[in-house]
Design a protein around this motif. Structure first.
Motif, PDB file in Angstrom:
ATOM      1  N   ASN A 181      31.212  43.415  47.149  1.00  0.00           N
ATOM      2  CA  ASN A 181      32.476  43.903  46.523  1.00  0.00           C
ATOM      3  C   ASN A 181      33.301  45.024  47.591  1.00  0.00           C
ATOM      4  O   ASN A 181      33.950  45.707  47.006  1.00  0.00           O
ATOM      5  N   LEU A 182      33.196  45.081  49.148  1.00  0.00           N
ATOM      6  CA  LEU A 182      34.050  45.395  49.626  1.00  0.00           C
ATOM      7  C   LEU A 182      34.822  44.561  50.392  1.00  0.00           C
ATOM      8  O   LEU A 182      35.717  45.443  51.038  1.00  0.00           O
ATOM      9  N   ALA A 183      34.618  43.425  50.017  1.00  0.00           N
ATOM     10  CA  ALA A 183      35.671  42.849  51.089  1.00  0.00           C
ATOM     11  C   ALA A 183      37.369  42.761  50.382  1.00  0.00           C
ATOM     12  O   ALA A 183      37.301  42.369  49.086  1.00  0.00           O
ATOM     13  N   ASN A 184      37.959  42.297  50.598  1.00  0.00           N
ATOM     14  CA  ASN A 184      39.662  41.974  50.538  1.00  0.00           C
ATOM     15  C   ASN A 184      39.754  40.660  50.775  1.00  0.00           C
ATOM     16  O   ASN A 184      40.657  39.890  49.651  1.00  0.00           O
ATOM     17  N   ALA A 185      39.251  39.782  50.629  1.00  0.00           N
ATOM     18  CA  ALA A 185      38.968  37.643  50.994  1.00  0.00           C
ATOM     19  C   ALA A 185      37.767  37.008  51.423  1.00  0.00           C
ATOM     20  O   ALA A 185      36.841  37.882  51.596  1.00  0.00           O
ATOM     21  N   ARG A 186      37.464  36.047  51.369  1.00  0.00           N
ATOM     22  CA  ARG A 186      36.560  35.114  51.739  1.00  0.00           C
ATOM     23  C   ARG A 186      36.622  34.610  52.531  1.00  0.00           C
ATOM     24  O   ARG A 186      37.491  34.091  53.148  1.00  0.00           O
ATOM     25  N   SER A 187      35.685  34.309  53.914  1.00  0.00           N
ATOM     26  CA  SER A 187      35.503  34.357  55.026  1.00  0.00           C
ATOM     27  C   SER A 187      34.628  32.947  54.915  1.00  0.00           C
ATOM     28  O   SER A 187      34.835  32.284  55.875  1.00  0.00           O
ATOM     29  N   ILE A 188      33.837  32.692  54.142  1.00  0.00           N
ATOM     30  CA  ILE A 188      32.466  32.321  54.002  1.00  0.00           C
ATOM     31  C   ILE A 188      33.898  30.192  53.972  1.00  0.00           C
ATOM     32  O   ILE A 188      33.733  29.301  55.092  1.00  0.00           O
ATOM     33  N   PRO A 189      34.426  30.646  53.092  1.00  0.00           N
ATOM     34  CA  PRO A 189      35.542  28.957  52.580  1.00  0.00           C
ATOM     35  C   PRO A 189      35.691  29.019  54.073  1.00  0.00           C
ATOM     36  O   PRO A 189      36.646  27.250  54.241  1.00  0.00           O
ATOM     37  N   ILE A 190      36.600  29.423  55.017  1.00  0.00           N
ATOM     38  CA  ILE A 190      37.627  29.806  55.832  1.00  0.00           C
ATOM     39  C   ILE A 190      36.872  29.214  57.410  1.00  0.00           C
ATOM     40  O   ILE A 190      37.031  28.622  57.719  1.00  0.00           O
TER      41      ILE A 190
ATOM     42  N   ILE B 167      39.409  36.784  62.730  1.00  0.00           N
ATOM     43  CA  ILE B 167      39.898  36.218  61.739  1.00  0.00           C
ATOM     44  C   ILE B 167      39.842  37.552  60.668  1.00  0.00           C
ATOM     45  O   ILE B 167      38.772  38.273  60.530  1.00  0.00           O
ATOM     46  N   LEU B 168      40.532  38.601  60.060  1.00  0.00           N
ATOM     47  CA  LEU B 168      40.603  39.530  58.957  1.00  0.00           C
ATOM     48  C   LEU B 168      41.031  39.741  58.038  1.00  0.00           C
ATOM     49  O   LEU B 168      42.654  38.688  58.204  1.00  0.00           O
ATOM     50  N   GLY B 169      40.242  39.144  56.947  1.00  0.00           N
ATOM     51  CA  GLY B 169      40.853  39.075  55.923  1.00  0.00           C
ATOM     52  C   GLY B 169      41.427  39.928  55.097  1.00  0.00           C
ATOM     53  O   GLY B 169      40.644  41.115  55.195  1.00  0.00           O
ATOM     54  N   VAL B 170      42.455  40.214  54.999  1.00  0.00           N
ATOM     55  CA  VAL B 170      43.118  41.713  54.459  1.00  0.00           C
ATOM     56  C   VAL B 170      43.875  40.627  52.918  1.00  0.00           C
ATOM     57  O   VAL B 170      44.226  39.616  52.225  1.00  0.00           O
ATOM     58  N   ASP B 171      44.923  41.934  51.915  1.00  0.00           N
ATOM     59  CA  ASP B 171      44.836  41.754  50.721  1.00  0.00           C
ATOM     60  C   ASP B 171      45.862  42.123  50.419  1.00  0.00           C
ATOM     61  O   ASP B 171      46.926  43.502  50.882  1.00  0.00           O
ATOM     62  N   LYS B 172      46.466  41.020  50.005  1.00  0.00           N
ATOM     63  CA  LYS B 172      47.847  41.654  49.742  1.00  0.00           C
ATOM     64  C   LYS B 172      48.872  41.403  48.286  1.00  0.00           C
ATOM     65  O   LYS B 172      49.345  39.980  48.260  1.00  0.00           O
ATOM     66  N   LYS B 173      48.691  42.929  47.663  1.00  0.00           N
ATOM     67  CA  LYS B 173      49.109  42.641  46.300  1.00  0.00           C
ATOM     68  C   LYS B 173      47.931  41.584  45.259  1.00  0.00           C
ATOM     69  O   LYS B 173      48.867  40.655  44.589  1.00  0.00           O
ATOM     70  N   GLY B 174      47.137  41.196  45.616  1.00  0.00           N
ATOM     71  CA  GLY B 174      46.104  40.212  44.927  1.00  0.00           C
ATOM     72  C   GLY B 174      46.269  39.025  46.180  1.00  0.00           C
ATOM     73  O   GLY B 174      44.948  38.600  45.810  1.00  0.00           O
ATOM     74  N   VAL B 175      46.669  38.778  46.976  1.00  0.00           N
ATOM     75  CA  VAL B 175      46.538  37.517  47.341  1.00  0.00           C
ATOM     76  C   VAL B 175      45.664  37.745  48.340  1.00  0.00           C
ATOM     77  O   VAL B 175      46.122  38.431  49.576  1.00  0.00           O
TER      78      VAL B 175
END
Length: 552
Positions: free
Chosen positions: A423-432, A473-481
């Motif tokens: 619940n802290l993550a901004n993006a998925r890691s596993i699929p990438i 590689i860092l997952g980030v959130d940009k306006k829900g994307v």
């Protein structure tokens, strides 16, 4: 390996009974989730996106085959048949029901395991080299001091509510496989000019929102003073660490703000007082008592040249590839270290099924003195295998999809669970991570690329150690994307460095192509014998930046 004494057993069993009562009060509604939070965190229980998560402690990455079988049994009985190994050498179960967690803790206690201090603002699981006791050039088995630290730090009354979580790692060879320079305290076993063994101490390393490489504050602490020195560091941190700002609460911020020399001065002043009390002087007889638990196996007198293995390598290309990537040199002639990859093509890095765990336990019993190690890179290790048994070990691992020949290569990725669980993550890691492993699954291409560490995190907390990946590689959130920021040039070993941000983040659809392009740039510019990190350190970020963003 270390075995519980009567105090360990009593401590763990009392904690299980206590938590069973706390869970019953939560389930009855007597405790709200907010009231329950601190109690569950003290027992390694997190609340994630879809369920509770249980983090199981694996001190300095050591497991017996008996413990691994119990973990497999727990995975089948209380979870979904698999677990996830982490960069802290722990195991996470992502789907346990809260009502069952006290029973899980009871079962863990039956094989001398627990979840104590795997969460909260305390001293977490002390990690170490997964090649401990087997690595050539090792000054001293680091697990001995790790166990000393475990006993000292467990339920330490002064350090149960630190400003923030606290992590310690220990290494004992010139090549750092424990990433000590990105820990709150890093300990390097050293030997002085007189041949005496002591400890070089690094302080203030850490990743997350503010990645910092640790600073060395002592070249040599004698063994009898090590706990007193560690206690002095923790006392300084406990007194002066920030508690008013979550993002500035780690010891790395304290060291950064007051400077290395001032930190050293304060620690040394505290050290004088702690030493005068004498209570933390580490006696030789206690070290020797613990050392006996890590006595070396009864080695056979074997030749390092094994004709049948050479024959198997010549006949079986898959075995040859595995030998090249996954087998390391052992300090004893006729033995080898087997690194077991948990990174098969297209699956989740670090996951291990119950069936696989049972198989690993069987293999360890038959070929590896019933020992299994967990590496911070989210792989497993059989530290003592006779060379003549390697082909049979490979076949047994291959039958369980555990013989992927990629250790240290581009598909041997570190990845956190990401937005699929956390619940802290901004993006998925596993699929990438899965798509990268599929893109680069050709073993000849991986070997051509050479040693390359790709680390990925789903948020800035950096559970996937992205800052110190050769490619991060860092997952980030940009306006829900979901977007993915890339860093280059990081390292977690004795040359530790934080990677450089290349430029703007890439979309989910662009990121794998961007990694592919980075590899092509590297291959076109590298010189003979260079791995990716060598090339990057020679040419810098600009050639990658120019070509990656040429069309933008």
């Amino acid at each position: 390996m270390y075995r519980y004494d009567e105090f360990d057993r009593q401590l763990v069993n009392e904690r299980v009974a206590q938590f069973r009562g706390q869970v019953a009060r939560r389930l009855s509604g007597e405790l709200s989730e907010d009231e329950f939070k601190m109690l569950r965190l003290m027992n390694g229980v997190y609340l994630q996106l879809h369920s509770y998560m249980l983090r199981i402690a694996i001190p300095y990455g050591m497991l017996s085959s008996r413990q691994v079988r119990k973990l497999a049994e727990i995975e089948r009985k209380y979870d979904k048949g698999y677990g996830h190994f982490t960069t802290r050498q722990n195991l996470q179960l992502h789907w346990p029901a809260l009502k069952d967690i006290p029973d899980v803790l009871d079962e863990l206690a039956s094989v001398e395991m627990h979840c104590i201090q795997t969460s909260g603002n305390c001293i977490r699981n002390t990690t170490s080299d997964h090649h401990a006791g087997a690595a050539p050039g090792e000054i001293e088995d680091p697990r001995i001091i790790c166990e000393v630290i475990r006993q000292w730090s467990t339920f330490h009354p002064e350090f149960s509510f630190l400003p923030r979580k606290f992590k310690i790692a220990v290494s004992a060879t010139e090549h750092d496989r424990a990433a000590i320079r990105v820990h709150d305290i890093g300990i390097q076993v050293v030997k002085n000019a007189k041949g005496e063994i002591g400890y070089e101490v690094w302080v203030g390393g850490g990743l997350g929102r503010t990645p910092i490489i640790g600073k060395k504050i002592s070249d040599f602490v004698v063994r009898e003073d090590l706990l007193a020195y560690l206690e002095s560091i923790l006392r300084v941190y406990n007194m002066f660490g920030r508690r008013d700002n979550l993002y500035k609460s780690r010891i790395k911020i304290l060291v950064h703000e007051i400077g290395t020399e001032e930190m050293k001065r304060q620690v040394e002043a505290e050290f004088v007082e702690v030493k005068q009390r004498g209570a933390l002087q580490l006696p030789d007889d206690e070290v020797n008592r613990i050392r006996k638990y890590f006595a070396e196996p009864e080695w056979e007198s074997l030749s390092d040249d094994v004709a049948e293995i050479d024959t198997a390598i010549a006949k079986d290309k898959n075995f040859a590839n595995w030998m090249k990537a996954n087998v390391s040199q052992h300090k004893i002639p006729g033995y080898a270290i087997v690194n077991v990859s948990l990174k098969p093509t297209g699956l989740t890095p670090g996951d291990c099924s119950a069936d696989q765990m049972d198989a690993i336990a069987d293999i360890a019993d038959k070929y590896a003195f019933s020992e299994i190690r967990v590496a911070h890179e989210q792989n497993l290790c059989l530290a003592h295998v006779r060379k003549r048994d390697l082909y049979e070990v490979w076949k047994a691992l291959d039958a369980q999809q555990l013989a992927t020949a990629n250790v240290g290569l581009i598909t041997d990725q570190i990845a956190c669970p990401g937005l699929d669980y956390c619940n802290l993550a901004n993006a998925r890691s596993i699929p990438i991570a899965q798509r990268i492993s599929e893109r680069f699954q050709d073993i000849e291409l991986q070997q051509k690329i050479g040693r390359l560490h790709v680390n990925m995190s789903g948020c800035i907390n950096a559970c996937g150690h992205h800052h110190v990946g050769h490619i991060g590689i860092l997952g980030v959130d940009k306006k829900g994307v979901e977007y993915y920021q890339v860093t280059l040039g990081g390292a977690a070993d004795e040359t530790a460095a934080v990677g450089d941000i290349v430029g703007p983040a890439f979309t989910e659809g662009e990121i794998v192509d961007a990694i592919d392009q980075i590899i092509q740039i590297y291959l076109s510019l590298r010189e003979d014998g260079e791995i990716f990190l060598d090339t990057y350190r020679r040419i810098g970020v600009q050639p990658f930046k120019e070509k990656l963003y040429a069309a933008h």
